[in-house]
Scaffold this active site. Structure first.
Site, PDB file in Angstrom:
ATOM      1  CE  LYS A 174      -4.403  -1.573   0.898  1.00 48.47           C
ATOM      2  NZ  LYS A 174      -4.319  -2.841   1.655  1.00 48.47           N
TER       3      LYS A 174
ATOM      4  CD  GLU B  20     -10.328   4.407   0.843  1.00 51.78           C
ATOM      5  OE1 GLU B  20     -10.158   5.628   0.668  1.00 51.78           O
ATOM      6  OE2 GLU B  20      -9.654   3.534   0.243  1.00 51.78           O
TER       7      GLU B  20
ATOM      8  CB  SER C  76      -0.286  -8.169  -1.045  1.00 48.09           C
ATOM      9  OG  SER C  76      -1.017  -9.045  -0.210  1.00 48.09           O
TER      10      SER C  76
END
Ligand SMILES: *Cc1c(COP(=O)(O)O)cnc(C)c1O
Length: 401
Positions: free
Chosen positions: A94, A116, A383
């Site tokens: 991210k 968010e 990830s």
């Protein structure tokens, strides 16, 4: 069919029939401002230099491509390689996107950052880059998720950001996204909205994809170096689809590489209790874009179910919907139990504890390895790391501290 990936999205923000900008008038101007700024900046030497310096010095890129020897021996089929996004600063992919978007905010002179978050990972990655630039930061999070993810909530607060619990709807990620969009409509002049996946209205799916594509670009070089050719398959989990899109995008026109996205099958696709819109959904509009969506006969968004908070979302990025329809990528689902089994297997065999999201990608190895042989190379996009999920796993395993 030959596709030129550079033509997507088109100028209206569409990937085939998916994507677009389904937003109120007040946001149209903000989206166009963002689109213009991004188009102007993205290929300049100054912007690229800033972005790659941050990826290297702050995030710790490039992330390694690691040979998973014991996992390879376990499946007795293809060589299994791990793209170690779990080793990035803050523990997931991210940050690739938030590092890029905060630079856009800086160049646009925005002083207030909103985002968010579901499990809290995007909230942490956003609060981290906002702290670094000294910008005011507000994170919207479903009230249910605030309860389930108290450690990440505290982490976000330690980084100096404000957490706003959202009580509407099911009080989870989709409701947090609604509330962040509402904030943006109200404060659009001084506020930059960092969306956390390849979702939302154009140009977000394109921007988030581009910033995460550093993963796929590194994989092209690392594949050549490590096994002398392109991989036979890249496997990534799909929530909104940003880690998968980042790994897939540079490979879209490399036909020898199968691109496989793994969705959250929850209690099983056949039960309807899952979070797998590409496997069991219909096109519809959610959060400003048209894409596959979990909805009932009346077009109402359905509740989702997944052991993994980061995959627990009823929609998916529009580019994945397009890649599915044109047959360039394959989308499968694994259920909660299969993901949990894979979590334990990878942790025990490799000494690498994957996030529960990532465990879904690993769980597909059972099926995929039967379609490959010892000359094949599979890359799993790791990830994120699983430290954040230890409490969830312990609870399921019936362990009390
Ligand atoms: C958020 C998250 C995901 C899901 O988001 P995508 O946009 O689908 O990548 C997957 N893995 C980890 C570790 C995450 O934090």
């Amino acid at each position: 069919m030959s596709i030129n990936k550079d033509n997507f999205p088109n100028t209206e923000g569409f990937f085939g029939e998916y994507g677009g900008k389904f937003v109120p008038e007040t946001l149209m101007f903000a989206l166009e401002e963002l689109e213009t700024t991004y188009a102007k900046l993205k290929d300049t030497d100054e912007f690229k230099k800033e972005f790659y310096a941050d990826l290297s010095n702050f995030v710790g890129r490039p992330s390694p491509l690691y040979y998973a020897q014991r996992l390879t021996e376990h499946f007795k089929s293809a060589n299994i390689w791990l793209k170690r996004e779990d080793l990035n600063h803050t523990g997931a992919h991210k940050i690739n996107n938030t590092v890029g978007q905060i630079l856009l905010a800086k160049h646009m002179g925005k002083k207030r950052i909103i985002a968010e978050t579901g499990a809290g990972q995007h909230g942490v990655a956003t609060a981290t880059v906002a702290a670094r630039l000294g910008l005011e930061c507000h994170i919207y999070m479903g009230a249910e998720d605030v309860k389930r993810q108290s450690l990440n909530v505290y982490r976000i607060k330690l980084l100096g950001a404000h957490v706003h619990p959202v009580d509407s709807g099911t009080a989870t990620l989709k409701d947090a996204l609604n509330e962040a969009l509402r904030d943006w409509v109200t404060n659009v002049d001084d506020t930059y909205y960092i969306i956390g996946s390849v979702t939302g209205p154009h140009p977000y799916p394109m921007i988030v994809r581009d910033f995460n594509s550093v993963v796929g670009h590194e994989l092209i070089d690392q594949s050549k170096k490590n096994f002398g050719r392109m991989p036979d398959a890249i496997v990534a989990c799909v929530g909104g689809g940003s880690n998968a899109m980042g790994a897939f995008y540079p490979f879209i026109d490399i036909k020898e590489t199968r691109l496989i996205g793994v969705e959250a099958g929850g209690n099983g696709i056949e039960t309807g209790e899952h979070a797998a819109p590409l496997n069991d959904g219909e096109p519809g509009v959610l959060h400003g874009a048209r894409s596959y969506l979990m909805q009932d006969d009346l077009g109402q968004v359905k509740d989702t179910k997944s052991v993994s908070a980061g995959l627990d979302y009823p929609g998916v990025g529009p580019e994945h919907s397009w890649l599915k329809d044109i047959g360039r990528a394959e989308y499968v689902a694994v259920n909660d139990q299969e993901a949990l089994d894979a979590f334990h297997l990878v942790t025990e065999l490799e000494g690498i504890m994957p996030a529960l999201e990532t465990a879904h990608a690993f769980a597909h190895l059972d099926a995929l390895s039967t379609q490959m042989d010892e000359s094949s190379n599979i890359i799993i996009n790791v990830s994120g790391r699983g430290d954040k999920d230890i409490n969830t796993v312990a609870e399921i395993d019936g362990i009390e501290f």
